[in-house]
Design an enzyme around this catalytic site. Structure first.
Site, mmCIF file in Angstrom:
data_model
loop_
_atom_site.group_PDB
_atom_site.id
_atom_site.type_symbol
_atom_site.label_atom_id
_atom_site.label_comp_id
_atom_site.label_asym_id
_atom_site.label_seq_id
_atom_site.Cartn_x
_atom_site.Cartn_y
_atom_site.Cartn_z
ATOM 1 N N GLU A 105 -0.300 0.446 -5.593
ATOM 2 C CA GLU A 105 -1.188 1.546 -5.176
ATOM 3 C C GLU A 105 -2.439 1.471 -6.044
ATOM 4 O O GLU A 105 -2.366 1.580 -7.260
ATOM 5 C CB GLU A 105 -0.490 2.894 -5.303
ATOM 6 C CG GLU A 105 -1.373 4.099 -5.035
ATOM 7 C CD GLU A 105 -2.142 4.050 -3.722
ATOM 8 O OE1 GLU A 105 -1.537 3.858 -2.670
ATOM 9 O OE2 GLU A 105 -3.394 4.200 -3.764
ATOM 10 N N HIS B 63 0.875 -1.178 0.000
ATOM 11 C CA HIS B 63 0.000 0.000 0.000
ATOM 12 C C HIS B 63 0.912 1.228 0.000
ATOM 13 O O HIS B 63 1.257 1.756 1.054
ATOM 14 C CB HIS B 63 -0.905 0.012 1.232
ATOM 15 C CG HIS B 63 -1.904 -1.109 1.258
ATOM 16 N ND1 HIS B 63 -1.538 -2.423 1.416
ATOM 17 C CD2 HIS B 63 -3.251 -1.099 1.112
ATOM 18 C CE1 HIS B 63 -2.624 -3.175 1.380
ATOM 19 N NE2 HIS B 63 -3.681 -2.398 1.196
ATOM 20 N N ASP C 252 0.773 -1.607 4.704
ATOM 21 C CA ASP C 252 0.314 -0.413 5.421
ATOM 22 C C ASP C 252 -1.029 0.049 4.857
ATOM 23 O O ASP C 252 -1.136 1.131 4.276
ATOM 24 C CB ASP C 252 1.408 0.669 5.250
ATOM 25 C CG ASP C 252 1.025 1.994 5.869
ATOM 26 O OD1 ASP C 252 0.223 2.002 6.820
ATOM 27 O OD2 ASP C 252 1.534 3.036 5.398
#
Ligand code: SAM
Length: 304
Positions: free
Chosen positions: A129, A42, A178
């Site tokens: 992402e 992430h 994360d």
């Protein structure tokens, strides 16, 4: 689509814990000559401006990273700071400073840039992402590094995407996970990803950030990860940092006040053997300098 934008939160107390730990882990992993693969499930946008609209709206860095750069006299006189800042915390501040002109604190590096700064040419970085805007910003930021094939930006689901890179070619990997935990399923997907990854590559280092908020799923994360590590016979470390009470209060006008994020943790499976001592020195200082009320504190547990 998610509404979470890390730009609002860059440099907050959770980033201080997460990025100090990440740097300490990477310092150790890059000591060995064999190539390392880092998977950031992430990644966010990669770089943030602390004087930009997003950061100024929330001002979270002011209660996080920026507090470490201007230590008030009262805290400076604490016995906890008698020997100066702990090496891991100083290392974190020095690395962030490298992104800024001398004395300026405008830029805050996210995990992709922190990781890249510590890698050697032979190491690889895969960044996941999913948000189109952040993925585009991340790609543009990464392009400026001219890192060629060393870094890949993938607009994919990070939980799924890492599977194809495990095990890595040189059999050395760090996975940083994360999530924003905006979607409730993230709480279950994190331990599921760790379980699947350990099956694919048992000797990898797995670092997970999680929020400590008053909901059971959040507290399940370290519990499940610990069970997983113990069952797999792997070492583990769990560090938490609390900056304020998690109590919801009511002000004089009768309006409910939610505390925002009061605490968070980093759980690491197969941590470097140097990590516990590094955090043992850094965590009390983080709790002292980032405290917002008397509930501030830290925990550090390890096993295996
Ligand atoms: N790791 C970054 C850092 O330390 O600078 C911050 C990451 S932020 C907390 C979480 C990011 O994950 C957001 O940018 C969000 O758009 C993205 N995201 C959410 N779900 C995702 C998924 N399943 N796969 C990949 N990215 C995701």
């Amino acid at each position: 689509m998610f509404s979470y934008r890390h730009a609002f939160h860059a440099g907050n107390h959770a980033d201080v814990l997460k990025h100090t730990t990440l740097i300490a882990v990477l310092r150790h992993l890059t000591e060995k000559p064999a190539a390392l693969t880092v998977l950031d499930t992430h990644a966010g946008a990669g770089l943030y401006r602390l004087d930009g609209d997003y950061a100024e709206t929330s001002g979270e860095a002011a209660d996080g990273f920026l507090r470490l750069t201007q230590i008030p006299a009262k805290e400076a006189a604490s016995p906890l700071l008698a020997g100066g800042l702990a090496p891991a915390l100083q290392d974190y501040l020095d690395l962030v400073a490298e992104f800024n002109a001398k004395g300026s604190r405008r830029v805050y590096p996210g995990s992709p840039f922190i990781i890249h700064r510590l890698l050697r040419e032979r190491d690889k970085l895969k960044l996941f992402e999913l948000h189109p805007t952040d993925a585009k910003t991340l790609s543009a930021n990464i392009a400026q590094l001219d890192a060629g094939r060393q870094i890949a930006v993938l607009m994919e689901d990070g939980f799924e995407g890492i599977k194809k890179f495990l095990p890595p070619p040189a059999r050395r990997a760090l996975v940083l996970s994360d999530p924003s935990y905006e979607i409730k399923s993230d709480y279950a997907r994190v331990p599921a990803m760790a379980a699947d990854s350990l099956k694919r590559f048992a000797t990898g280092t797995y670092a997970v950030w999680y929020p400590l908020i008053p909901r059971p799923e959040a507290h399940d994360i370290p519990r499940k990860l610990k069970t997983l590590a113990v069952k797999a016979g792997k070492s583990w470390l769990n560090a938490t940092l609390t900056v304020k009470s998690s109590k919801v209060t009511t002000d004089a006008a009768g309006d409910t006040k939610r505390p925002g994020l009061p605490a968070s943790g980093m759980f690491i499976i197969n941590p470097p053997h140097t990590l516990k001592a590094a955090l043992q020195a850094a965590l009390p200082q983080m709790a002292l300098l980032l405290a917002q009320d008397r509930h501030a504190g830290f925990t550090l547990d390890a096993g295996g």
